[in-house]
Scaffold this motif. Structure first.
Motif, mmCIF file in Angstrom:
data_model
loop_
_atom_site.group_PDB
_atom_site.id
_atom_site.type_symbol
_atom_site.label_atom_id
_atom_site.label_comp_id
_atom_site.label_asym_id
_atom_site.label_seq_id
_atom_site.Cartn_x
_atom_site.Cartn_y
_atom_site.Cartn_z
ATOM 1 N N GLN A 165 9.198 -27.884 89.483
ATOM 2 C CA GLN A 165 9.541 -26.554 89.006
ATOM 3 C C GLN A 165 10.007 -26.679 87.563
ATOM 4 O OE1 GLN A 165 11.428 -23.788 92.088
ATOM 5 N NE2 GLN A 165 12.284 -25.756 92.715
ATOM 6 N N PRO B 108 12.426 -9.273 78.140
ATOM 7 C CA PRO B 108 11.435 -10.222 78.661
ATOM 8 C C PRO B 108 11.753 -11.658 78.239
ATOM 9 C CG PRO B 108 10.371 -8.317 77.668
ATOM 10 C CD PRO B 108 11.824 -8.227 77.308
ATOM 11 N N ALA C 65 15.945 -19.559 84.192
ATOM 12 C CA ALA C 65 14.577 -19.169 84.528
ATOM 13 C C ALA C 65 13.882 -20.325 85.244
ATOM 14 C CB ALA C 65 13.798 -18.775 83.283
ATOM 15 N N ASN D 217 10.110 -21.436 86.456
ATOM 16 C CA ASN D 217 8.684 -21.131 86.277
ATOM 17 C C ASN D 217 8.502 -19.802 85.537
ATOM 18 O OD1 ASN D 217 8.020 -23.504 87.670
ATOM 19 N ND2 ASN D 217 8.072 -22.459 89.643
ATOM 20 N N ASP D 218 9.297 -19.650 84.465
ATOM 21 C CA ASP D 218 9.240 -18.486 83.570
ATOM 22 C C ASP D 218 9.602 -17.167 84.253
ATOM 23 O OD1 ASP D 218 8.652 -19.862 81.221
ATOM 24 O OD2 ASP D 218 6.511 -19.939 81.698
ATOM 25 N N ARG D 219 10.365 -17.250 85.313
ATOM 26 C CA ARG D 219 10.895 -16.049 85.957
ATOM 27 C C ARG D 219 12.418 -16.130 85.970
ATOM 28 N NH1 ARG D 219 12.686 -14.415 90.924
ATOM 29 N NH2 ARG D 219 12.344 -16.491 91.806
ATOM 30 N N LYS D 220 13.078 -15.129 85.387
ATOM 31 C CA LYS D 220 14.542 -15.151 85.354
ATOM 32 C C LYS D 220 15.119 -15.082 86.764
ATOM 33 C CE LYS D 220 15.335 -13.047 80.808
ATOM 34 N NZ LYS D 220 15.953 -11.907 80.099
ATOM 35 N N THR D 221 16.082 -15.961 87.025
ATOM 36 C CA THR D 221 16.724 -15.972 88.340
ATOM 37 C C THR D 221 18.221 -15.722 88.252
ATOM 38 O OG1 THR D 221 17.055 -18.375 88.256
ATOM 39 C CG2 THR D 221 14.999 -17.573 89.256
#
Length: 270
Positions: free
Chosen positions: A146, A167, A178, A180-184
């Motif tokens: 990841q 974004p 983040a 895999n380029d998704r904010k968590t």
């Protein structure tokens, strides 16, 4: 006659030894081992007084390793934790980094580097404001790696919280975690909901980012000196894969340095 007695005695000893060996190995089984492979650093900003790091580069990036070797059942791989420590002195920060770096790159001490970092140097786990997982990046069995990016602070004079929802694109201007380029989520200190944006601490707005103290002990802070360097604090991060066996004994991968940054508690420019 004496020779026969001697031969029988030797034979009896061999039989007893063999029986003990079988009993011990049948009762205990072969030793189980658990090997957790360390993460890999990608973008490692390292602050120094001669290299203050541009705001566009003040983020950390690494990849997890979701594959580990288990000989035996009953092992749980939790995922990848991020450990950090805050310093009031750049010299103390650099000294401990050098010691841990030596451990992490020495064959005889590499395996115990995480335990030393946690128990001797008192690094603490970074938390996610939006999650209560045991580790910052939980294990994902559907992939081999990841990609993780972390920014600790906001670079802007605006206190508009809408900026946190921008974004995920460079230059990174807001704190985030983040995968895999998704904010968590947003990174926080190991207890409470305290962020790393020290200059923005304002309880009246519900924003907790307490400046570290020098007057009393905090578990995630090394205050070997009073604040003397323009109100700057220094933070070092490490990534560690971790899990536990059926008896809840903790196991760690070797440590991986993610970087070192300065946080100016008197400025928006972080």
């Amino acid at each position: 006659m004496k020779a026969r007695v001697k031969d029988r005695l030797i034979l009896m000893i061999e039989i007893v030894f063999a029986a003990c060996f079988v009993i011990l190995n049948t009762g205990c089984g072969l030793d189980e081992y658990y090997v957790i492979t360390e993460p890999a650093s990608v973008h490692v900003p390292v602050y120094s007084q001669t290299n203050p790091i541009s705001y566009t580069e003040r983020y950390f990036e690494f990849t997890t390793n979701e594959n580990s070797s288990y000989n035996g059942s009953g092992f749980t791989f939790q995922g990848t934790a991020v450990y950090y420590k805050i310093y009031s002195s750049i010299s103390s920060c650099e000294s401990e980094y050098k010691a841990l770096n030596t451990m992490a790159n020495t064959a005889s001490s590499k395996a115990s580097s995480a335990s030393t970092m946690i128990n001797t140097y008192k690094f603490q786990q970074m938390k996610n404001l939006y999650s209560d997982n045991d580790v910052l990046i939980p294990h994902n069995s559907d992939t081999n790696i990841q990609n993780v990016k972390i920014r600790l602070t906001k670079y802007s004079s605006s206190d508009n919280d809408d900026l946190y929802n921008q974004p995920l694109e460079k230059p990174y201007l807001v704190p985030f975690i983040a995968v895999n380029d998704r904010k968590t989520g947003i990174p926080a200190r190991y207890y409470g909901a305290r962020r790393f944006d020290f200059f923005r601490h304002d309880i009246s707005k519900g924003f907790s980012a307490n400046v570290p103290r020098t007057t009393y002990y905090e578990d995630d802070v090394s205050t070997t000196t009073t604040i003397s360097e323009n109100n700057k604090w220094y933070i070092t991060l490490y990534a560690v894969g971790q899990g536990y066996d059926s008896s809840f004994t903790a196991y760690y991968s070797p440590i991986v340095h993610l970087g070192t940054l300065a946080i100016d508690a008197a400025s928006y420019d972080n």
